[in-house]
Design a protein around this motif. Structure first.
Motif: not given
Ligand SMILES: [Cu+2]
Ligand code: HEM
Lengths: 214, 689
Positions: B341-342, B292
């Motif tokens: 969030h992945h 990220h």
């Molecule tokens: Cu991300």
């Protein structure tokens, strides 16, 4: 043309140390050490990630292998820790001496003492690995042991490279003399060595102390 | 074990084709053939033209930040061509009648190399290259703080890219996507060398990137011109600083994850073996702890570019400098807090998902701030749509759409449904193509004269923009639709006839993108051919605002004859308003520049060969190269004569020459900016006193 106009054209006073070309030497070594600090910070991240992985594997990764409680004792690791702590202290004397213009013999002497304690640390670590190994507790047994060997092994590899680096620096002090360059290199090795010490205290606490007490 | 490790005849690119001729093996053989023939063609060209020596002395051994930056960008361009061609083949595969013309493995190799290449060998070299060329010129520095380390970073990245190229010729790349999750990438399910190609090529370029990060950060801290406080620094330097900090901290988790994967594969460790106490979600966590922040590494420099291109071509000061700085810093900090969030689907509690979902949405706020800043910069400005400005405007429209779908995905409930679908694929392309590629294209079009002395052709530049823009929408809007209809990503073929019309549109779009890329190749070619008429020797061809435009084009090796004192955020604008057209030094002094050295190149090439050894289990080769690298570094550490001097007289002569050029160049008005009248020193006649 107003006073500020000429500012754009004005030459930077060289003693500000911003003019890379001109103000060289003294300022440069500070910059190099600053850069090395940043590098150490990213190295610390690597250690923390291995520690986090260990902290997870210590609970969930035992599989059919031994638990930390069954595997570890405090005796040898404590001796090992003392050796490393002493080496940090002697390195401190070494670099402090350099600051106050100690003779090269003195500096090299304290560096040698440091490296010897480093080697003792490493020797004990390898001995312990060997003991675990012959009991069949290899990294291939469980996630926990994989994480243990990787974490302690990575620290050990760092110490090894520190020792080699120190030996090479002794050669350089002899051949190049105590130049600014060599001194900065010694300073950087010092930072590296002290960081390994701090990391080891975390490892000792997490792996051995908390492992045995768990 | 033989000394060739696991290398077999079948690993040579054409052998599988002769054993089992098919379209799939044929395409693989052709791709390998292109690499081999391309390499041969380059060798022949260099020999025939006698370019070996200049290549060596001016480029390979150089420590000049501008040239290093150019090499990075050339690397990215080559890899971009491969990445786009692969994308077009994938699009074609999915519109062909099922099961398509590629084997499933071949298709999987394609999306894996495409993703890996686009992120690590297109996006990263583009932004690192651009930073190298521009950032020191913006802050009034003569080079990076550590020029030798800069060369090592460069050649390590080239080495990593060379390995990915080698996988077309020798053996295979992996098939587990650019994320390479175990257990699929463990030794049991991926026994061949593919995953090792991924591990070691990323290791090389990852180390290079970390070192670049250190270099950029220290340069910005220590080398700013006197008077340039942090809050007077150009925005591009700010975004570089934040990107650099992300590089320093974020590349490490990737290295740690891939070392663990390598230990699992080759030393029987169990980091990721579920049945032996391993935890494969640890890989996912480590990977995205890198991944990220990585997307912000990719995007922040582009934000920096827009913050210079938009004010320049709007003829206005940047709106809201301070808020832009804080938005950048906020994004950099927040980027470390959202990685979960992945994998909302990992199985953690709903509370955790909620926290990470909210954190993700929060990033939308500073990003929104920036978009408003750029819009308000354009507001009532006198807009000139150069290629760079077109890419910036196209970015603003398109990026906002991607941001909206991103906020949608940040909601764990929606993410559960859209996870691993083509909706996600559409989303991240929607961020990366405008937010990264358009930014870099804008930056290259804008700053190109600094490195080469001439402008890029505008006609072909604008054509390329429109093809990219239209191509992007045609390619990826349909993917949003079929993603919502349920199409998963990474599929070799679809059998649902309802997808076909959408996939056909997407195919057309991919061809338009290919057209855009082709236009850019033509643009460079045409510009080189017409360089005499595009030359802007007096510098400042766009009525620029930053310090970099106070220099002549191309910028001399030493960058600044004297380092200016900075008293404001837009020193060059102020100087021009007072009628100044060239910096007037008060005093010339000798300066030192780093001497050329081949060591950086050699160390990295030895590392690359060693990595190749590790990939094919030739452990002896790996060990040998490790030692060789060590010896090379040791030799370098004895070299204390690494600087050359440029004397005050030479600087004076250079200054006089530049001053003469400036004084004999007629002033050009904004209306003639894109014509051959532009020899530099464009400015707004209406504002002129
Ligand atoms: Cu991300
Ligand atoms: C404009 C032309 C492009 C086209 C037509 C294109 C097409 C594709 C396609 C067809 C896939 C496979 C989707 C699937 O999983 O089914 C893909 C995946 C991907 N693309 Fe692109 N792409 C383009 C540009 C880019 C750019 C500029 C980047 C990044 C800078 C990028 C990064 C990726 C990544 C990371 C993946 C995921 C690979 C994986 O699944 O592991 N692409 N792209």
């Amino acid at each position: 043309m107003s006073a500020t106009t000429t500012n754009l054209g004005a030459h930077a006073p060289s003693d500000q140390g911003h003019d890379h070309g001109h103000a060289h030497g003294h300022d440069k070594s500070g910059t190099v050490i600053f850069g090395f600090w940043i590098f150490l910070m990213s190295d610390l991240i690597a250690f923390s990630l291995f520690i986090a992985t260990y902290a997870d594997a210590e609970w969930h990764g035992i599989a059919s292998g031994p638990s930390p409680h069954q595997l570890f004792s405090l005796g040898l690791p404590t001796v090992e820790t003392m050796a490393l702590l002493i080496s940090t202290f002697t390195f401190g004397i070494c670099t402090l001496g350099m600051k106050y213009n100690a003779t090269m013999r003195r500096t090299i002497g304290w560096l040698v003492v440091t490296l010897i304690f480093g080697a003792i640390f490493l020797g004990i670590e390898l001995y312990e690995f060997h003991e675990f190994w012959i009991e069949g507790n290899t990294p291939q047994v469980s996630g926990f042991l994989s994480a243990y060997y990787a974490l302690v092994g990575m620290h050990g590899l760092h110490v090894t490279s520190g020792i080699i680096w120190g030996l090479l620096l002794i050669v350089q002090m002899k051949t190049m003399g105590m130049t600014e360059l060599v001194k900065t290199r010694l300073m950087r090795l010092g930072l590296f060595w002290h960081m390994l010490d701090i990391v080891w205290i975390a490892l000792f606490t997490k792996i051995y102390l908390m492992g045995v007490l768990s | 074990m033989s000394i060739l490790g696991s290398l077999k005849w079948d690993d040579i690119f054409i052998v599988p084709f002769f054993k089992e001729p098919s379209l799939s093996t044929g395409i693989a053989a052709a791709a390998g053939g292109i690499v081999v023939l391309g390499a041969l063609a380059v060798l022949v060209l260099l020999t025939v033209k006698g370019w070996w020596k200049p290549l060596w002395t001016h480029w390979i051994t150089t420590l000049d930040h501008k040239k290093i930056g150019v090499i990075y960008i050339v690397l990215a361009a080559i890899m971009l061509i491969r990445g786009i061609l692969e994308a077009v083949v994938m699009r074609a595969q999915q519109v062909a009648p099922a099961p398509g013309f590629l084997s499933v493995e071949h298709h999987a190799e394609l999306f894996s190399t495409h993703g890996t290449i686009m992120i690590f060998f297109v996006a990263m070299p583009l932004l690192i290259g651009l930073i190298n060329v521009v950032m020191p010129l913006q802050i009034g520095a003569r080079d990076m703080e550590f020029p030798f380390m800069n060369a090592i970073s460069l050649w390590l990245s080239v080495g990593g890219a060379a390995l990915v190229m080698a996988s077309l010729v020798v053996g295979h790349f992996e098939t587990g996507g650019w994320t390479a999750y175990p257990p699929y990438t463990g030794i049991k399910l991926s026994p061949n060398e593919g995953v090792d190609y991924w591990i070691w090529s990323l290791m090389l370029t990852g180390i290079g990137t970390t070192l670049s990060g250190i270099n950029f950060a220290v340069t910005i801290y220590k080398q700013r011109a006197p008077g340039m406080t942090l809050m007077k620094m150009p925005i591009f330097a700010w975004t570089t600083l934040c990107t650099a900090i992300l590089m320093i901290y974020a590349m490490v988790p990737l290295a740690v994850a891939s070392v663990m994967l390598a230990l699992d594969r080759h030393a029987g460790f169990h980091f990721f073996t579920a049945t032996q106490g391993g935890n494969m979600m640890n890989f996912a966590n480590l990977f995205w702890l890198f991944g990220h922040p990585e997307v912000y590494i990719l995007i922040l420099p582009a934000f920096g570019v827009f913050s210079h291109v938009i004010p320049t071509f709007s003829g206005k000061k940047l709106y809201g400098y301070t808020s832009l700085v804080w938005a950048t810093v906020a994004i950099a900090v927040l980027s470390f807090t959202v990685w979960v969030h992945h994998f909302f689907t990992m199985g953690q509690t709903a509370h955790l998902n909620a926290i990470f979902g909210i954190a993700t949405m929060t990033i939308g706020v500073p990003t929104g701030v920036k978009v408003y800043n750029w819009m308000l910069t354009m507001w009532r400005g006198k807009l000139r749509f150069s290629t760079a400005m077109l890419f910036s405007a196209g970015f603003m429209f398109t990026f906002v759409i991607g941001g909206i779908t991103g906020v949608m995905l940040a909601n764990p409930v929606i993410s559960f449904a859209a996870h691993n679908s083509l909706f996600l694929v559409a989303h991240f392309h929607n961020m990366l193509i405008p937010g990264l590629l358009f930014g870099m294209f804008a930056g290259i079009n804008y700053w190109f004269p600094l490195a080469f002395g001439f402008r890029l052709d505008e006609t072909w530049g604008r054509r390329s923009f429109w093809l990219w823009m239209v191509g992007f929408y045609l390619t990826f809007m349909p993917l949003y639709a079929i993603g919502l209809m349920g199409a998963p990503r990474r599929m070799a073929f679809f059998t649902d006839p309802a997808y076909l019309p959408w996939l056909l549109v997407s195919m057309v779009g991919a061809l338009a993108v290919l057209g855009g890329l082709t236009s850019q190749v033509i643009q460079v070619w045409v510009s080189i051919k017409n360089r005499e008429s595009l030359m802007v020797p007096a510098g400042d061809p766009w009525d620029g605002r930053g310090l970099e435009w106070s220099l002549g084009c191309p910028v001399p090796e030493h960058d600044f004859t004297t380092i200016p004192n900075i008293t404001s955020r837009e020193p060059w604008v102020e100087a021009k308003e007072r009628g100044l057209r060239v910096m007037e030094p008060t005093e010339f002094v000798d300066i030192h520049l780093p001497k050329n050295t081949s060591m950086g190149f050699l160390v990295a090439m030895v590392a690359t060969v060693g990595a190749f050894g590790l990939i094919f289990e030739m452990w002896w080769l790996g060990a040998l190269c490790w030692i060789a690298m060590f010896v090379l570094v040791l030799i370098r550490s004895y070299d204390t004569d690494w600087e050359k001097t440029v004397t005050a007289e030479e600087l004076r002569a250079d200054y006089e020459r530049h001053k003469h050029v400036v004084e004999t160049t007629p002033k050009v008005s904004l209306d003639d900016e894109f014509t051959t009248k532009n020899r530099g020193l464009v400015f707004d006649m209406e504002k002129a006193v």
